[in-house]
Design a protein around this motif. Structure first.
Motif, PDB file in Angstrom:
ATOM      1  N   ALA A 165       4.123  23.838  28.334  1.00  0.00           N
ATOM      2  CA  ALA A 165       3.225  24.728  29.075  1.00  0.00           C
ATOM      3  C   ALA A 165       2.007  25.149  28.259  1.00  0.00           C
ATOM      4  CB  ALA A 165       3.946  25.968  29.613  1.00  0.00           C
ATOM      5  N   VAL A 166       1.916  24.719  26.994  1.00  0.00           N
ATOM      6  CA  VAL A 166       0.742  25.010  26.165  1.00  0.00           C
ATOM      7  C   VAL A 166       0.078  23.691  25.762  1.00  0.00           C
ATOM      8  CG1 VAL A 166      -0.123  26.108  24.060  1.00  0.00           C
ATOM      9  CG2 VAL A 166       1.694  27.204  25.384  1.00  0.00           C
ATOM     10  N   LEU A 167       0.668  22.956  24.822  1.00  0.00           N
ATOM     11  CA  LEU A 167       0.139  21.632  24.487  1.00  0.00           C
ATOM     12  C   LEU A 167       0.507  20.604  25.548  1.00  0.00           C
ATOM     13  CD1 LEU A 167       0.760  21.303  20.634  1.00  0.00           C
ATOM     14  CD2 LEU A 167      -1.346  21.927  21.831  1.00  0.00           C
ATOM     15  N   PHE A 168       1.709  20.770  26.102  1.00  0.00           N
ATOM     16  CA  PHE A 168       2.208  19.835  27.110  1.00  0.00           C
ATOM     17  C   PHE A 168       2.315  20.539  28.463  1.00  0.00           C
ATOM     18  CE2 PHE A 168       4.559  19.155  23.030  1.00  0.00           C
ATOM     19  CZ  PHE A 168       3.747  18.137  22.558  1.00  0.00           C
ATOM     20  N   SER A 169       2.477  19.751  29.509  1.00  0.00           N
ATOM     21  CA  SER A 169       2.690  20.344  30.824  1.00  0.00           C
ATOM     22  C   SER A 169       4.024  21.085  30.841  1.00  0.00           C
ATOM     23  CB  SER A 169       2.689  19.250  31.897  1.00  0.00           C
ATOM     24  OG  SER A 169       3.911  18.524  31.845  1.00  0.00           O
ATOM     25  N   ASP A 170       4.284  21.826  31.917  1.00  0.00           N
ATOM     26  CA  ASP A 170       5.552  22.561  31.992  1.00  0.00           C
ATOM     27  C   ASP A 170       6.613  21.788  32.778  1.00  0.00           C
ATOM     28  OD1 ASP A 170       4.563  22.920  34.596  1.00  0.00           O
ATOM     29  OD2 ASP A 170       5.546  24.862  34.782  1.00  0.00           O
ATOM     30  N   GLU A 171       6.407  20.482  32.917  1.00  0.00           N
ATOM     31  CA  GLU A 171       7.375  19.630  33.631  1.00  0.00           C
ATOM     32  C   GLU A 171       8.796  19.823  33.113  1.00  0.00           C
ATOM     33  OE1 GLU A 171       8.872  15.202  32.661  1.00  0.00           O
ATOM     34  OE2 GLU A 171       6.707  15.484  32.687  1.00  0.00           O
ATOM     35  N   SER A 172       8.967  19.780  31.795  1.00  0.00           N
ATOM     36  CA  SER A 172      10.300  19.893  31.199  1.00  0.00           C
ATOM     37  C   SER A 172      10.827  21.323  31.287  1.00  0.00           C
ATOM     38  CB  SER A 172      10.263  19.427  29.746  1.00  0.00           C
ATOM     39  OG  SER A 172       9.808  18.094  29.674  1.00  0.00           O
ATOM     40  N   GLU A 173       9.908  22.297  31.158  1.00  0.00           N
ATOM     41  CA  GLU A 173      10.304  23.703  31.261  1.00  0.00           C
ATOM     42  C   GLU A 173      10.847  24.013  32.651  1.00  0.00           C
ATOM     43  OE1 GLU A 173      11.116  27.489  30.090  1.00  0.00           O
ATOM     44  OE2 GLU A 173      10.329  25.930  28.766  1.00  0.00           O
ATOM     45  N   GLN A 174      10.263  23.387  33.663  1.00  0.00           N
ATOM     46  CA  GLN A 174      10.758  23.589  35.033  1.00  0.00           C
ATOM     47  C   GLN A 174      12.209  23.127  35.145  1.00  0.00           C
ATOM     48  OE1 GLN A 174       8.183  22.172  38.235  1.00  0.00           O
ATOM     49  NE2 GLN A 174       6.407  22.395  36.898  1.00  0.00           N
ATOM     50  N   ILE A 175      12.533  22.006  34.524  1.00  0.00           N
ATOM     51  CA  ILE A 175      13.905  21.492  34.563  1.00  0.00           C
ATOM     52  C   ILE A 175      14.842  22.437  33.811  1.00  0.00           C
ATOM     53  CG2 ILE A 175      15.398  19.604  33.762  1.00  0.00           C
ATOM     54  CD1 ILE A 175      12.995  17.748  34.346  1.00  0.00           C
ATOM     55  N   PHE A 176      14.383  22.951  32.668  1.00  0.00           N
ATOM     56  CA  PHE A 176      15.202  23.889  31.903  1.00  0.00           C
ATOM     57  C   PHE A 176      15.468  25.153  32.711  1.00  0.00           C
ATOM     58  CE2 PHE A 176      15.446  27.559  29.008  1.00  0.00           C
ATOM     59  CZ  PHE A 176      16.575  27.209  28.289  1.00  0.00           C
ATOM     60  N   GLN A 177      14.444  25.669  33.398  1.00  0.00           N
ATOM     61  CA  GLN A 177      14.596  26.904  34.164  1.00  0.00           C
ATOM     62  C   GLN A 177      15.512  26.728  35.372  1.00  0.00           C
ATOM     63  OE1 GLN A 177      13.468  30.005  33.395  1.00  0.00           O
ATOM     64  NE2 GLN A 177      12.716  29.150  31.476  1.00  0.00           N
ATOM     65  N   SER A 178      15.474  25.543  35.976  1.00  0.00           N
ATOM     66  CA  SER A 178      16.280  25.317  37.178  1.00  0.00           C
ATOM     67  C   SER A 178      17.680  24.791  36.876  1.00  0.00           C
ATOM     68  CB  SER A 178      15.563  24.347  38.126  1.00  0.00           C
ATOM     69  OG  SER A 178      15.377  23.081  37.495  1.00  0.00           O
ATOM     70  N   GLY A 179      17.802  23.983  35.796  1.00  0.00           N
ATOM     71  CA  GLY A 179      19.084  23.331  35.540  1.00  0.00           C
ATOM     72  C   GLY A 179      19.769  23.701  34.244  1.00  0.00           C
ATOM     73  N   GLY A 180      19.080  24.470  33.388  1.00  0.00           N
ATOM     74  CA  GLY A 180      19.692  24.877  32.130  1.00  0.00           C
ATOM     75  C   GLY A 180      19.494  23.855  31.023  1.00  0.00           C
ATOM     76  N   LEU A 181      20.040  24.197  29.853  1.00  0.00           N
ATOM     77  CA  LEU A 181      19.831  23.384  28.651  1.00  0.00           C
ATOM     78  C   LEU A 181      20.406  21.984  28.788  1.00  0.00           C
ATOM     79  CD1 LEU A 181      18.859  23.175  25.736  1.00  0.00           C
ATOM     80  CD2 LEU A 181      21.049  24.166  25.006  1.00  0.00           C
ATOM     81  N   GLU A 182      21.574  21.850  29.415  1.00  0.00           N
ATOM     82  CA  GLU A 182      22.213  20.534  29.521  1.00  0.00           C
ATOM     83  C   GLU A 182      21.357  19.578  30.337  1.00  0.00           C
ATOM     84  OE1 GLU A 182      26.444  18.541  30.994  1.00  0.00           O
ATOM     85  OE2 GLU A 182      26.269  20.717  30.753  1.00  0.00           O
ATOM     86  N   GLU A 183      20.847  20.048  31.483  1.00  0.00           N
ATOM     87  CA  GLU A 183      19.991  19.203  32.314  1.00  0.00           C
ATOM     88  C   GLU A 183      18.680  18.872  31.604  1.00  0.00           C
ATOM     89  OE1 GLU A 183      20.338  17.640  35.308  1.00  0.00           O
ATOM     90  OE2 GLU A 183      22.455  18.129  34.978  1.00  0.00           O
ATOM     91  N   PHE A 184      18.131  19.864  30.911  1.00  0.00           N
ATOM     92  CA  PHE A 184      16.895  19.656  30.160  1.00  0.00           C
ATOM     93  C   PHE A 184      17.092  18.573  29.106  1.00  0.00           C
ATOM     94  CE2 PHE A 184      14.775  20.693  26.118  1.00  0.00           C
ATOM     95  CZ  PHE A 184      13.436  20.597  26.490  1.00  0.00           C
ATOM     96  N   THR A 185      18.163  18.673  28.328  1.00  0.00           N
ATOM     97  CA  THR A 185      18.425  17.707  27.256  1.00  0.00           C
ATOM     98  C   THR A 185      18.633  16.309  27.823  1.00  0.00           C
ATOM     99  OG1 THR A 185      19.435  19.462  25.931  1.00  0.00           O
ATOM    100  CG2 THR A 185      19.923  17.190  25.300  1.00  0.00           C
ATOM    101  N   LYS A 186      19.372  16.228  28.910  1.00  0.00           N
ATOM    102  CA  LYS A 186      19.620  14.931  29.541  1.00  0.00           C
ATOM    103  C   LYS A 186      18.309  14.306  30.025  1.00  0.00           C
ATOM    104  CE  LYS A 186      23.058  14.962  32.387  1.00  0.00           C
ATOM    105  NZ  LYS A 186      23.836  15.222  33.618  1.00  0.00           N
ATOM    106  N   HIS A 187      17.470  15.117  30.634  1.00  0.00           N
ATOM    107  CA  HIS A 187      16.191  14.623  31.149  1.00  0.00           C
ATOM    108  C   HIS A 187      15.270  14.148  30.018  1.00  0.00           C
ATOM    109  CE1 HIS A 187      11.936  15.157  32.403  1.00  0.00           C
ATOM    110  NE2 HIS A 187      12.358  14.618  33.531  1.00  0.00           N
ATOM    111  N   GLU A 188      15.194  14.934  28.935  1.00  0.00           N
ATOM    112  CA  GLU A 188      14.301  14.573  27.836  1.00  0.00           C
ATOM    113  C   GLU A 188      14.785  13.328  27.096  1.00  0.00           C
ATOM    114  OE1 GLU A 188      11.138  16.329  27.220  1.00  0.00           O
ATOM    115  OE2 GLU A 188      11.921  16.477  29.259  1.00  0.00           O
ATOM    116  N   LYS A 189      16.080  13.185  26.982  1.00  0.00           N
ATOM    117  CA  LYS A 189      16.631  11.994  26.335  1.00  0.00           C
ATOM    118  C   LYS A 189      16.327  10.756  27.163  1.00  0.00           C
ATOM    119  CE  LYS A 189      20.787  10.441  23.912  1.00  0.00           C
ATOM    120  NZ  LYS A 189      22.193  10.760  23.565  1.00  0.00           N
ATOM    121  N   ALA A 190      16.486  10.865  28.489  1.00  0.00           N
ATOM    122  CA  ALA A 190      16.211   9.732  29.375  1.00  0.00           C
ATOM    123  C   ALA A 190      14.722   9.401  29.430  1.00  0.00           C
ATOM    124  CB  ALA A 190      16.734  10.031  30.774  1.00  0.00           C
TER     125      ALA A 190
END
Length: 300
Positions: A165-190
């Motif tokens: 949300a500063v250097l990068f878009s908040d695309e990943s932050e949206q996933i973290f806010q909606s799905g939690g750390l596990e979903e965020f980590t899975k998404h970023e790894k993929a």
């Protein structure tokens, strides 16, 4: 031929970010615009004290020493004052020996539109409304607050940035806010091989990087740091994104949710930009900090 600021880092700054205008603002809030205007005129020969961004601006302008052909940095004053009441601000600029010659005085209107007209890479203000409008217009902007203690006294200018949300878009932050750390980590790894979209400060970081290359790595007077709550394996996508952008970041701190404050102090940041106000409040104990009103966190 009209002058342009090609190859120059352009910083737009409000008068309240450059100088301490707390007393003037109190008079405005308590007695109205006419009393405020008269107060500024009555005190126009009285030197204003430094504000939240004064030290940063002075360091940036010092980069122009030795740049005879064209300045490396241009600082533009954007003020809600009128030209009449703004005379005190320009008198203080002269007395503090800051080489700031260009300004826009808007008599109460938001000055953010002139940030784009001047080609500013960054707009710093103490007015959250102006900052939000600038962010929505695609300009890197932050509501800056002064540190409660003295900051970095060295000649090196140190910028610290949050990632999502500063250097990068908040695309990943949206996933973290909606799905939690596990979903965020899975998404970023993929998505590790897929570069993140740029956030509001991408172009400012690119402009800093371009300026850094003028000096080289050994004696560069600017250092940058990414200070993020991410940790492995979510770090890989960030590293690959910066590589894809061809932008150098000097230091990268992947803190895995740890409090950023001590790390920012250890880095010796002159200013830290983050989208979360809680992080800003803690960081300002040691350094000037800028809240970036962008992303899902700020839409709640």
């Amino acid at each position: 031929m009209p002058m342009d600021f090609k190859d120059t880092l352009v910083i737009a700054i409000s008068s309240t970010a450059l100088f301490d205008l707390a007393e003037s603002h109190r008079i405005y809030m308590e007695s109205g615009v006419n009393s405020y205007a008269q107060y500024q005129i009555d005190h126009e020969d009285e030197l204003l004290k430094p504000g939240a961004a004064f030290g940063l601006v002075r360091k940036l302008l010092a980069l122009n020493e030795g740049a005879e052909d064209k300045p490396r940095v241009e600082v533009i004053l954007l003020s809600r004052n009128s030209a009449d009441t703004g005379l005190r601000v320009f008198n203080s600029i002269e007395n503090h020996r800051l080489h700031i010659t260009r300004a826009a005085f808007t008599s109460g209107n938001s000055p953010y539109l002139y940030a784009e007209a001047f080609g500013a890479h960054l707009f710093l203000s103490t007015n959250p409304v102006d900052v939000t409008q600038a962010i929505e217009a695609g300009i890197a902007a932050a509501t800056i607050v002064a540190p409660t203690q003295a900051g970095n006294e060295s000649d090196i200018i140190k910028f610290a940035f949050d990632g999502d949300a500063v250097l990068f878009s908040d695309e990943s932050e949206q996933i973290f806010q909606s799905g939690g750390l596990e979903e965020f980590t899975k998404h970023e790894k993929a998505s590790a091989q897929k570069p993140l979209e740029g956030g509001p400060f991408k172009n400012f970081l690119a402009a800093l990087h371009k300026l850094q290359k003028e000096f080289g790595t050994e004696d560069c007077p600017i250092r940058t740091a990414l200070v993020t709550a991410r940790s492995a394996p979510a770090h890989e996508r960030v590293i690959r994104t910066l590589r894809y952008w061809d932008i150098r970041i000097d230091e990268a701190l992947f803190l895995g949710g740890m409090d950023k404050t001590k790390f920012l102090k250890a880095f010796g940041a002159d200013v830290f930009f983050d989208d979360q106000e809680g992080h800003i409040e803690r960081a300002r104990e040691h350094i000037a900090s800028g809240h970036v009103p962008n992303g899902v966190i700020n839409k709640k």
